[in-house]
Write a protein that holds these residues in place. Structure first.
Motif, PDB file in Angstrom:
ATOM      1  N   ALA A 134      56.124  56.755  31.044  1.00  0.00           N
ATOM      2  CA  ALA A 134      55.430  57.924  30.493  1.00  0.00           C
ATOM      3  C   ALA A 134      54.170  58.269  31.276  1.00  0.00           C
ATOM      4  N   GLY A 135      53.885  57.502  32.344  1.00  0.00           N
ATOM      5  CA  GLY A 135      52.752  57.837  33.203  1.00  0.00           C
ATOM      6  C   GLY A 135      51.542  56.946  33.058  1.00  0.00           C
ATOM      7  N   TRP A 136      51.574  55.976  32.108  1.00  0.00           N
ATOM      8  CA  TRP A 136      50.480  55.028  32.017  1.00  0.00           C
ATOM      9  C   TRP A 136      50.564  54.070  33.204  1.00  0.00           C
ATOM     10  N   ASP A 137      49.430  53.535  33.640  1.00  0.00           N
ATOM     11  CA  ASP A 137      49.417  52.596  34.750  1.00  0.00           C
ATOM     12  C   ASP A 137      49.270  51.166  34.247  1.00  0.00           C
ATOM     13  N   ILE A 138      49.809  50.226  35.014  1.00  0.00           N
ATOM     14  CA  ILE A 138      49.768  48.813  34.684  1.00  0.00           C
ATOM     15  C   ILE A 138      48.915  48.097  35.721  1.00  0.00           C
ATOM     16  N   LEU A 139      47.901  47.358  35.262  1.00  0.00           N
ATOM     17  CA  LEU A 139      46.958  46.677  36.140  1.00  0.00           C
ATOM     18  C   LEU A 139      47.104  45.163  35.985  1.00  0.00           C
ATOM     19  N   ASN A 140      46.834  44.441  37.060  1.00  0.00           N
ATOM     20  CA  ASN A 140      46.926  42.988  37.073  1.00  0.00           C
ATOM     21  C   ASN A 140      45.719  42.389  36.347  1.00  0.00           C
ATOM     22  N   HIS A 141      46.001  41.471  35.404  1.00  0.00           N
ATOM     23  CA  HIS A 141      44.940  40.834  34.618  1.00  0.00           C
ATOM     24  C   HIS A 141      45.052  39.303  34.683  1.00  0.00           C
ATOM     25  N   GLY A 142      45.779  38.833  35.722  1.00  0.00           N
ATOM     26  CA  GLY A 142      46.024  37.404  35.844  1.00  0.00           C
ATOM     27  C   GLY A 142      47.268  37.007  35.053  1.00  0.00           C
ATOM     28  N   PHE A 143      47.998  36.015  35.542  1.00  0.00           N
ATOM     29  CA  PHE A 143      49.265  35.653  34.903  1.00  0.00           C
ATOM     30  C   PHE A 143      49.066  34.984  33.549  1.00  0.00           C
ATOM     31  N   HIS A 144      48.069  34.082  33.445  1.00  0.00           N
ATOM     32  CA  HIS A 144      47.843  33.359  32.192  1.00  0.00           C
ATOM     33  C   HIS A 144      46.510  33.707  31.526  1.00  0.00           C
ATOM     34  N   HIS A 145      45.731  34.624  32.092  1.00  0.00           N
ATOM     35  CA  HIS A 145      44.394  34.934  31.569  1.00  0.00           C
ATOM     36  C   HIS A 145      43.486  33.709  31.653  1.00  0.00           C
ATOM     37  N   ALA A 146      43.667  32.887  32.670  1.00  0.00           N
ATOM     38  CA  ALA A 146      42.905  31.640  32.809  1.00  0.00           C
ATOM     39  C   ALA A 146      41.507  31.901  33.367  1.00  0.00           C
ATOM     40  N   THR A 147      40.496  31.168  32.803  1.00  0.00           N
ATOM     41  CA  THR A 147      39.116  31.376  33.241  1.00  0.00           C
ATOM     42  C   THR A 147      38.328  30.070  33.365  1.00  0.00           C
ATOM     43  N   LYS A 148      38.978  28.930  33.170  1.00  0.00           N
ATOM     44  CA  LYS A 148      38.255  27.652  33.144  1.00  0.00           C
ATOM     45  C   LYS A 148      38.474  26.841  34.432  1.00  0.00           C
ATOM     46  N   HIS A 149      37.708  25.750  34.561  1.00  0.00           N
ATOM     47  CA  HIS A 149      37.861  24.840  35.700  1.00  0.00           C
ATOM     48  C   HIS A 149      39.318  24.409  35.834  1.00  0.00           C
ATOM     49  N   GLY A 150      39.770  24.297  37.059  1.00  0.00           N
ATOM     50  CA  GLY A 150      41.156  23.934  37.300  1.00  0.00           C
ATOM     51  C   GLY A 150      42.060  25.127  37.512  1.00  0.00           C
ATOM     52  N   THR A 151      41.540  26.323  37.288  1.00  0.00           N
ATOM     53  CA  THR A 151      42.330  27.533  37.493  1.00  0.00           C
ATOM     54  C   THR A 151      42.620  27.729  38.979  1.00  0.00           C
ATOM     55  N   ASN A 152      43.866  27.981  39.291  1.00  0.00           N
ATOM     56  CA  ASN A 152      44.238  28.369  40.650  1.00  0.00           C
ATOM     57  C   ASN A 152      44.199  29.897  40.682  1.00  0.00           C
ATOM     58  N   TYR A 153      43.095  30.432  41.120  1.00  0.00           N
ATOM     59  CA  TYR A 153      42.885  31.875  41.040  1.00  0.00           C
ATOM     60  C   TYR A 153      43.882  32.648  41.889  1.00  0.00           C
ATOM     61  N   LEU A 154      44.212  32.122  43.041  1.00  0.00           N
ATOM     62  CA  LEU A 154      45.200  32.776  43.892  1.00  0.00           C
ATOM     63  C   LEU A 154      46.547  32.865  43.182  1.00  0.00           C
TER      64      LEU A 154
ATOM     65  N   ASP B 253      33.966  29.544  33.070  1.00  0.00           N
ATOM     66  CA  ASP B 253      32.992  28.812  33.859  1.00  0.00           C
ATOM     67  C   ASP B 253      32.102  29.788  34.618  1.00  0.00           C
ATOM     68  N   GLU B 254      30.932  29.307  35.005  1.00  0.00           N
ATOM     69  CA  GLU B 254      29.940  30.165  35.641  1.00  0.00           C
ATOM     70  C   GLU B 254      30.472  30.796  36.923  1.00  0.00           C
ATOM     71  N   LYS B 255      30.352  32.104  36.999  1.00  0.00           N
ATOM     72  CA  LYS B 255      30.694  32.898  38.184  1.00  0.00           C
ATOM     73  C   LYS B 255      32.151  32.755  38.625  1.00  0.00           C
ATOM     74  N   TYR B 256      33.029  32.377  37.698  1.00  0.00           N
ATOM     75  CA  TYR B 256      34.455  32.280  38.026  1.00  0.00           C
ATOM     76  C   TYR B 256      35.002  33.618  38.497  1.00  0.00           C
ATOM     77  N   TYR B 257      34.419  34.706  37.987  1.00  0.00           N
ATOM     78  CA  TYR B 257      34.906  36.042  38.301  1.00  0.00           C
ATOM     79  C   TYR B 257      34.825  36.345  39.799  1.00  0.00           C
ATOM     80  N   LEU B 258      33.900  35.688  40.494  1.00  0.00           N
ATOM     81  CA  LEU B 258      33.795  35.895  41.943  1.00  0.00           C
ATOM     82  C   LEU B 258      35.059  35.415  42.652  1.00  0.00           C
ATOM     83  N   GLU B 259      35.666  34.350  42.137  1.00  0.00           N
ATOM     84  CA  GLU B 259      36.901  33.830  42.729  1.00  0.00           C
ATOM     85  C   GLU B 259      38.056  34.798  42.510  1.00  0.00           C
ATOM     86  N   TYR B 260      38.135  35.379  41.313  1.00  0.00           N
ATOM     87  CA  TYR B 260      39.173  36.375  41.047  1.00  0.00           C
ATOM     88  C   TYR B 260      39.002  37.595  41.946  1.00  0.00           C
ATOM     89  N   GLU B 261      37.761  38.068  42.071  1.00  0.00           N
ATOM     90  CA  GLU B 261      37.511  39.232  42.928  1.00  0.00           C
ATOM     91  C   GLU B 261      37.976  38.961  44.352  1.00  0.00           C
TER      92      GLU B 261
END
Length: 400
Positions: free
Chosen positions: A149-169, A198-206
């Motif tokens: 219907a024209g809505w877009d789908i964006l990547n939000h991570g496969f498991h929504h993981a944000t803690k230590h041990g996350t494989n961001y790639l 965890d602190e500044k984890y978002y930098l790894e996702y970016e």
């Protein structure tokens, strides 16, 4: 003599090929030409429109996490259809709505056609499933219907993981593969998952998103969320600040929504055209995780936007997902427009850039200042619709 604005709208048909990160661009730019034949020999000016349909402001709204209320309530409210009744999910939270039937919320394209408001979904492929019936997340058939219907789908991570041990790639790439496998397209924009972290984890996702084929990310800090679009916009590896619209504990009126709407109004009143982005989570009757909009608030908010800025109001809004607006501006800033006028005839030549394979939207609007009526002359390969004999403001060109 009053000057009318002639808007030319072009949809680019790009042949597909196997996507590879090292070769994601088309090799050969294309050129299209057509003629504008005026009824009078006045001078005209051809430029790329700052926003699609020459709208005053673009408004992008994203629903994070792929909750089922997006399909039960938000989609039928905006697109038109039956809104869900009260619906308790597996978490005992009501993701339903008011059970009414919506006629849809619209803006116009300038040709007298109504276009429904469209949002984006930021999804985690690991959470999308078809069972149980009262699941909290959207299913694959439901997300496909919304996408079609024209809505877009964006990547939000496969498991929504944000803690230590996350494989961001892996979070980025596995979600890419999941959507490719189930829905058949490659996502192009990334939204950093939030929550306990965890602190500044978002930098790894970016970093991982931008290094692996994604053109932009929405994160905790960055540019925007209001962008002036009256000049070239730096979209290279864009990181945008994410802001949220959320319900408050006050359920007796819409004062909280009115505050958000006043912010929108203050942005719209600016003389320069802008692009504004906002987010929320669920849109059901319950305030999911206290990070969402209750359906009455969501309905009031979106209906007010439509009545004020949509087809029923001043029709100044382009209500389109983040990806659609980003890709329009990217193309706008890279096309090369040349035109030559000889008396009443103008020959327009448009050179197209190399367009990334993962782009879904390839629409460009050209604005021409003229007060003259006109006709279009082009090859049979171009599908053209215009209002040159009536309001003489725009032309729609759809390439095959």
């Amino acid at each position: 003599m009053k000057t009318a604005l002639l808007l030319l709208f072009l949809t680019f048909g790009i042949s597909s090929f196997a996507f590879a990160e090292s070769d994601s661009l088309k090799k050969l730019p294309k050129t299209i030409t057509f003629k504008i034949k005026l009824k009078s020999a006045e001078k005209i000016k051809v430029t790329a429109s700052r926003l699609k349909y020459n709208k005053h402001f673009a408004y992008s709204f994203t629903l994070d996490d792929g909750y089922r209320s997006a399909y039960l309530n938000a989609f039928p409210l905006l697109n038109g259809g039956k809104i869900s009744n009260s619906d308790k999910n597996e978490w005992k939270i009501d993701q339903g709505g008011d059970g009414t039937t919506s006629k849809g919320l619209f803006y116009s394209d300038g040709f007298g056609n109504k276009i429904p408001f469209k949002l984006a979904l930021a999804v985690n492929g690991g959470s999308i499933r078809d069972l149980p019936a009262n699941r909290g997340h959207i299913s694959w058939p439901e997300i496909k219907e919304i996408y079609n219907a024209g809505w877009d789908i964006l990547n939000h991570g496969f498991h929504h993981a944000t803690k230590h041990g996350t494989n961001y790639l892996t979070e980025v790439t596995e979600n890419t593969k999941s959507i490719q496998q189930h829905l058949g397209f490659t996502m192009a924009h990334f939204v950093v998952p939030g929550g306990e972290s965890d602190e500044k984890y978002y930098l790894e996702y970016e970093k991982e998103a931008l290094n692996n084929g994604y053109f932009s990310t929405a994160s905790y800090f960055g540019a925007g969320p209001v962008f002036k679009v009256n000049s070239k916009l730096d979209l290279d590896k864009m990181i945008s600040a994410r802001t949220f619209v959320q319900s408050s504990t006050d359920t007796t009126n819409f004062k909280t929504m009115e505050r958000y709407l006043k912010t929108v109004d203050s942005i719209v009143k600016k003389s320069d055209p802008v692009w504004f982005n906002e987010f929320t989570h669920g849109t059901g009757n319950g305030n999911l995780w206290n990070l969402s909009m209750r359906f009455p608030d969501f309905k009031y908010y979106m209906t007010t936007l439509a009545n004020k800025y949509g087809a029923k109001g001043n029709d100044s809004i382009w209500m389109a997902p983040w990806q659609e607006v980003y890709e329009y501006i990217w193309l706008r800033d890279r096309i090369k427009v040349d035109y030559k006028q000889k008396n009443k005839e103008i020959e327009v030549t448009i050179e197209l850039p190399e367009i990334p394979e993962t782009f879904r939207h390839r629409d460009i609007s050209l604005a021409i200042d003229t007060s003259s009526k006109f006709e279009i002359e082009s090859s049979k390969d171009l599908k053209i619709k215009d209002d040159g004999k009536t309001t003489h403001k725009q032309i729609l060109i759809q390439l095959k």
